[in-house]
Design a protein around this motif. Structure first.
Motif, PDB file in Angstrom:
ATOM      1  N   HIS A  79       0.886  -1.134   0.158  1.00 26.88           N
ATOM      2  CA  HIS A  79      -0.123  -0.025  -0.065  1.00 26.88           C
ATOM      3  C   HIS A  79       0.914   1.204  -0.145  1.00 26.88           C
ATOM      4  N   VAL A  80       2.196   1.308  -0.156  1.00 28.95           N
ATOM      5  CA  VAL A  80       3.263   2.348  -0.107  1.00 28.95           C
ATOM      6  C   VAL A  80       3.788   2.221  -1.241  1.00 28.95           C
ATOM      7  N   SER A  81       3.675   3.825  -1.786  1.00 30.79           N
ATOM      8  CA  SER A  81       4.382   3.986  -3.000  1.00 30.79           C
ATOM      9  C   SER A  81       5.824   4.365  -2.994  1.00 30.79           C
ATOM     10  N   ARG A  82       5.983   5.084  -1.712  1.00 28.47           N
ATOM     11  CA  ARG A  82       7.357   5.656  -1.651  1.00 28.47           C
ATOM     12  C   ARG A  82       7.826   5.242  -0.201  1.00 28.47           C
ATOM     13  N   LEU A  83       9.154   4.981   0.108  1.00 34.38           N
ATOM     14  CA  LEU A  83       9.490   4.545   1.368  1.00 34.38           C
ATOM     15  C   LEU A  83      10.916   5.284   1.607  1.00 34.38           C
ATOM     16  N   SER A  84      10.932   5.974   2.824  1.00 32.96           N
ATOM     17  CA  SER A  84      12.308   6.703   3.275  1.00 32.96           C
ATOM     18  C   SER A  84      12.761   6.104   4.472  1.00 32.96           C
ATOM     19  N   VAL A  85      13.783   5.457   4.576  1.00 37.23           N
ATOM     20  CA  VAL A  85      14.230   4.729   5.759  1.00 37.23           C
ATOM     21  C   VAL A  85      15.859   5.015   5.707  1.00 37.23           C
ATOM     22  N   ASP A  86      16.521   4.790   7.253  1.00 37.00           N
ATOM     23  CA  ASP A  86      17.969   5.111   7.096  1.00 37.00           C
ATOM     24  C   ASP A  86      18.489   3.579   7.127  1.00 37.00           C
ATOM     25  N   ARG A  87      19.779   3.476   7.125  1.00 35.47           N
ATOM     26  CA  ARG A  87      20.575   2.277   6.602  1.00 35.47           C
ATOM     27  C   ARG A  87      20.341   1.378   7.934  1.00 35.47           C
ATOM     28  N   TRP A  88      20.057   1.605   9.272  1.00 29.94           N
ATOM     29  CA  TRP A  88      19.683   0.523  10.219  1.00 29.94           C
ATOM     30  C   TRP A  88      18.431  -0.014  10.133  1.00 29.94           C
ATOM     31  N   LEU A  89      17.480   0.817   9.930  1.00 28.61           N
ATOM     32  CA  LEU A  89      16.159   0.313   9.759  1.00 28.61           C
ATOM     33  C   LEU A  89      16.177  -0.738   8.448  1.00 28.61           C
ATOM     34  N   LEU A  90      16.641  -0.201   7.360  1.00 26.67           N
ATOM     35  CA  LEU A  90      16.784  -0.855   6.224  1.00 26.67           C
ATOM     36  C   LEU A  90      17.386  -2.145   6.071  1.00 26.67           C
ATOM     37  N   LEU A  91      18.454  -2.638   7.013  1.00 25.97           N
ATOM     38  CA  LEU A  91      19.094  -3.521   7.558  1.00 25.97           C
ATOM     39  C   LEU A  91      18.130  -4.532   8.243  1.00 25.97           C
ATOM     40  N   LYS A  92      17.299  -3.910   9.254  1.00 22.58           N
ATOM     41  CA  LYS A  92      16.499  -4.816  10.087  1.00 22.58           C
ATOM     42  C   LYS A  92      15.307  -5.221   9.061  1.00 22.58           C
ATOM     43  N   MET A  93      14.819  -4.485   7.956  1.00 23.13           N
ATOM     44  CA  MET A  93      13.881  -4.839   6.965  1.00 23.13           C
ATOM     45  C   MET A  93      14.342  -6.189   6.253  1.00 23.13           C
TER      46      MET A  93
END
Length: 189
Positions: free
Chosen positions: A81-95
């Motif tokens: 349901h998301v068209s664009r996502l902004s994350v930092d590198r630590w949360l990206l790694l968790k994902m």
């Protein structure tokens, strides 16, 4: 809209139980859900899930946001349901780690790559928080981090090359061994 106000607003909408309020809220903020620099507890995560379940094409800002891993696993599938996502590198790694846990998360990996426009930025640039005193120390990627990253790229089954930005990252031989199977499908930066 400030992230603290947005968090209060989605929580109120969630507690009301009215899906119609979600579209009203999101149309007033141009479909932009700003949760930057927030520590989300289980109730906040319930509110975010409720919001994502009842929206389409929302932009979601989660930079420097803390989300418990068990909550993140149930949020990731709702990124459809998301068209664009902004994350930092630590949360990206968790994902990455959440997406690589089980085959159930295979679709989540594909969606994650898609909303990030096939750009996986683990560089120091994605970690700069101008509201705090941040240093630009390199990110030490473990073999597990590299394995999770590799699995996300493999599970996406995409014909599009993924930009993998590893500037300011340190990777040991074991980590490079984990990334080797996807080197043909990435563009390293």
């Amino acid at each position: 809209m400030s992230s603290s106000f947005m968090l209060c607003a989605i929580r109120e909408v969630y507690e009301s139980g009215s899906a119609g309020f979600v579209s009203g809220l999101l149309s007033s903020v141009e479909n932009y859900i700003n949760l930057q620099c927030r520590d989300l507890d289980s109730v906040h995560c319930d509110a975010l899930r409720f919001t994502l379940q009842h929206c389409t094409a929302a932009s979601l800002n989660l930079q420097w946001t803390s989300i418990p891993e068990e909550e993140l696993e149930s949020i990731l599938p709702l990124f459809t349901h998301v068209s664009r996502l902004s994350v930092d590198r630590w949360l990206l790694l968790k994902m990455f780690h959440c997406c690589s846990v089980s085959d159930v998360q295979q679709e989540a990996a594909s969606v994650l790559l898609s909303i990030l426009q096939h750009k996986l930025d683990l560089s120091c640039r994605s970690a700069m928080d101008l509201t705090t005193n941040t240093d630009s120390e390199p990110l030490h990627l473990t073999a597990d981090d590299c394995r999770a990253t590799s699995r996300v790229i493999q599970r996406a089954h995409s014909d599009t090359k993924t930009q993998l930005i590893l500037q300011d990252c340190e990777i040991h031989t074991a980590g490079m061994d984990e990334l080797f199977p996807v080197l043909h499908s990435v563009q390293l930066w």
